[in-house]
Write an enzyme that holds these catalytic residues in place. Structure first.
Site: not given
Ligand code: PLP
Length: 389
Positions: A74, A157, A185, A205-207, A244, A332
């Site tokens: 994001t 996603n 994704q 996005s790492a997670h 940092t 949401c």
């Molecule tokens: N873009 C997509 C396609 C996503 O699935 C997500 C996460 O839900 C994001 C962006 C946002 O990622 P983050 O959680 O790292 O802000």
């Protein structure tokens, strides 16, 4: 009796933390220097961040010098989706942002553009960005306002549907625009190369690939054309992102980026077989189930389906009570479930609920069987037009 372990089928929301990320993060937490300090303690942390930078660059075939670490996708999207760019030292203005109708809210909200500068690109009924519409929009672009910028995600996603990003990029570049790809994704699920995608910028996005939440990256094709920083201060990340660095999270991100290429093909094939079995059984158990995107190219781990007469939130709760985590439309942050903007963009009635089951590297056949048992009960209990489940 000990509680039965839960079945996690919500990997597109967040992947379970990979062991290599945990190990790397714990090791990084043992180092206490500030990476901007020139002493030994600082240099040790800097070395760890630079190694992660090489690993993340490797994941997308980029130059490590072109990776900017952020707090997640994001933030990376907010950094790059801006009317204010610099070409070297010269300001360059972007007049409009064109985003596909199925983008994640991180992109659909338009970053730092004003609402009226953001224009939606429709998708076809198959859930694929309409390239003819993109061409028409760019042909009508008012060049006086500044350059056009276009953002299209590589894999959605909700549906997992893969978008024709390369072709979209060619259309954009032919008209002198900038092209941004949300690869969140797709990372760890498809081979990725920033140049093959034809992207000027992509973000990660790492997670979503087994790393920690709160770490991500903006990756650029070059270094000359860059967005105005979103966060200014001490000048970290070559001035593009001050603050940092979150060294432990970055180390975890690097570890999963490095591991992503190992056995990718075999992992994908195994997950695809599980997902295809799951879908075939769902269709056999409930003849009216609608499986979205089944006829087009999708991520191998994702199934997004609707059961007429079953609301998303009711379905999600019913699976949760069965010990199974799935996702309902677009959740949401409040936990409230809204109508799926992806299904609406594909032309479905906004009232049609969608449920997503997304699989991951540790998903087993037993997980899928448990899901199918629950699915059979939930599909059987629903009443046409009521929320009973
Ligand atoms: N873009 C997509 C396609 C996503 O699935 C997500 C996460 O839900 C994001 C962006 C946002 O990622 P983050 O959680 O790292 O802000």
């Amino acid at each position: 009796m000990p509680a039965r372990p839960r079945t996690y089928l919500d990997w597109n929301a967040t992947a379970l933390l990979a062991p290599e990320a945990r190990t790397a993060m714990l090791a990084a937490l043992g180092l206490s220097g500030n990476p901007s300090s020139v002493h030994g303690e600082g240099r040790a942390v800097r070395a760890l961040i630079d190694a992660a930078r090489r690993d993340v660059a490797g994941l997308v075939g980029a130059d490590p010098a072109h990776v900017i670490f952020t707090s997640g996708a994001t933030e990376a999207a907010s950094m790059v989706l801006t009317p204010d760019f610099r070409m070297g030292r010269t300001p360059l203005s972007i007049g409009r942002l064109y985003v596909s109708a199925i983008e994640h809210p991180a992109v659909r909200e338009g970053g730092r553009f004003d609402k009226e500068q953001v224009i939606e690109i429709p998708v076809t009924a198959a859930g694929i960005v309409d390239l003819a519409a993109l061409e028409a929009l760019l042909d009508a672009h008012d060049a006086e306002s500044g350059l056009p910028m276009v953002a299209v995600m590589l894999a959605n996603n909700e549906t997992g549907i893969i978008q024709p990003v390369r072709a979209a990029g060619e259309i954009v570049h032919k008209r002198g625009g900038l092209f941004v790809v949300d690869a969140v994704q797709a990372a760890g699920r498809l081979p990725l190369s920033i140049s093959d995608l034809g992207a000027d910028f992509l973000f990660l996005s790492a997670h979503k690939l087994g790393g920690p939440k709160g770490a991500g990256a903006l990756v650029s094709r070059g270094e000359v054309l860059m967005p105005k920083p979103l966060i200014r201060g001490g000048g970290q990340e070559k001035g593009h992102r001050s603050g940092t660095e979150n060294a432990a999270a970055i180390a975890g991100f690097g570890a999963v980026a490095r591991a992503a290429a190992d056995g990718l093909e075999a992992r994908t094939a195994r997950i695809r077989a599980l997902r295809d079995h799951l879908e075939a059984r769902m269709a056999a158990l409930a003849g009216d189930v609608i499986i979205h995107g089944r006829a087009v190219e999708r991520l191998s781990n994702t199934t997004f389906f609707s059961l007429p007469g079953l609301k998303s939130e009711t379905g999600q709760i019913a699976f949760d009570l069965e010990g199974i985590a799935v996702s309902a439309g677009s959740a949401c942050s409040s936990g409230k479930v809204g109508a799926s903007h992806v299904l609406t963009a594909m032309g479905f009635d906004a009232a049609l609920g969608g449920l997503r089951a997304s699989l991951g590297p540790t998903t087993t056949e037993a997980d899928v069987d448990r899901f199918l048992d629950a699915f059979a009960r939930i599909a059987g209990r629903r009443r046409q037009g009521t929320a009973a489940a």
